[in-house]
Design an enzyme around this catalytic site. Sequence first.
Site, PDB file in Angstrom:
ATOM      1  N   GLY A  49       5.786  -0.038 -23.508  1.00  8.17           N
ATOM      2  CA  GLY A  49       4.524   0.541 -23.925  1.00  8.17           C
ATOM      3  C   GLY A  49       3.404  -0.415 -23.565  1.00  8.17           C
ATOM      4  CD  GLN A  54      -0.072  -4.829 -24.660  1.00 10.99           C
ATOM      5  OE1 GLN A  54       0.226  -3.653 -24.819  1.00 10.99           O
ATOM      6  NE2 GLN A  54       0.831  -5.758 -24.399  1.00 10.99           N
ATOM      7  CB  CYS A 102       4.696  -7.977 -26.831  1.00  8.73           C
ATOM      8  SG  CYS A 102       2.992  -7.425 -26.642  1.00  8.73           S
ATOM      9  CG  LEU A 103       4.491  -5.716 -20.889  1.00  8.67           C
ATOM     10  CD1 LEU A 103       3.791  -4.671 -20.026  1.00  8.67           C
ATOM     11  CD2 LEU A 103       5.650  -6.347 -20.143  1.00  8.67           C
ATOM     12  CG  HIS A 144       4.914  -3.172 -30.276  1.00 14.45           C
ATOM     13  ND1 HIS A 144       5.676  -4.326 -30.324  1.00 14.45           N
ATOM     14  CD2 HIS A 144       3.994  -3.358 -29.285  1.00 14.45           C
ATOM     15  CE1 HIS A 144       5.225  -5.173 -29.387  1.00 14.45           C
ATOM     16  NE2 HIS A 144       4.210  -4.606 -28.741  1.00 14.45           N
ATOM     17  CD  GLU A 145       2.707  -0.254 -27.227  1.00 10.51           C
ATOM     18  OE1 GLU A 145       1.590  -0.729 -26.951  1.00 10.51           O
ATOM     19  OE2 GLU A 145       3.771  -0.805 -26.891  1.00 10.51           O
ATOM     20  CG  HIS A 148      -0.637  -4.062 -28.912  1.00 14.44           C
ATOM     21  ND1 HIS A 148      -0.809  -5.416 -28.788  1.00 14.44           N
ATOM     22  CD2 HIS A 148       0.591  -3.789 -28.414  1.00 14.44           C
ATOM     23  CE1 HIS A 148       0.281  -5.947 -28.243  1.00 14.44           C
ATOM     24  NE2 HIS A 148       1.157  -4.975 -28.007  1.00 14.44           N
TER      25      HIS A 148
HETATM   26 NI    NI Z   1       3.000  -5.201 -27.120  1.00 16.48          NI
END
Ligand code: NI
Length: 182
Positions: A49, A54, A102-103, A144-145, A148
């Site tokens: 995701g 991000q 997470c990226l 999670h998203e 963010h």
């Molecule tokens: Ni993430």
Amino acid sequence: MAIRKVARLGHPVLRQAAEPVPVGEIRSPAIQRLIDDMIETMHEYDGAGLAGNQVHELKRIAVIEVAGNPRYPDAPSIPLTVLVNPVVTPLTEEREEGWEGCLSVPDMRGLVPRYTAVRLEGYDRDGTPIDLVAKDFFARVIQHEADHLDGVMYVDRMRDLSTLSHIAEWQKHWLGIVEPDD
Ligand code: NI
């Protein structure tokens, strides 16, 4: 389409709350291009995701897709999902520990408690309302998203930072000991 630069932990943009997208603007070329770029960026880096913050865009947009992902080989599949202005409401008190990455926290994994069932409201990329119930892994990725978009990182949610692991050590010492979502 273009691959966007991904902000890493420590960049202030990850700690800011993103702004809602006016529903009338969802179909605008600028928002559609951003969504396309987010999907391409998620694919390029094998993310499950990606949220607006991000890619340095403080807009409440997230994209999710899990299908044969080398970073999450054992994860159940999730079809490509675009969320605009997502609102996540827990449907249970029950939380389950599961591994997340997470990226924006490259090469790390940590054990994170998440609600096992949530209601998801928002809009898709056409501006059509979404109202669904998500469970287990899908519910985890949504939480999670959505975090963010509020400037919250998964590490903030961890109960025990001693599980925070480099991916190579995680594969050696943790994988198979605590399965995600078991
Ligand atoms: Ni993430």
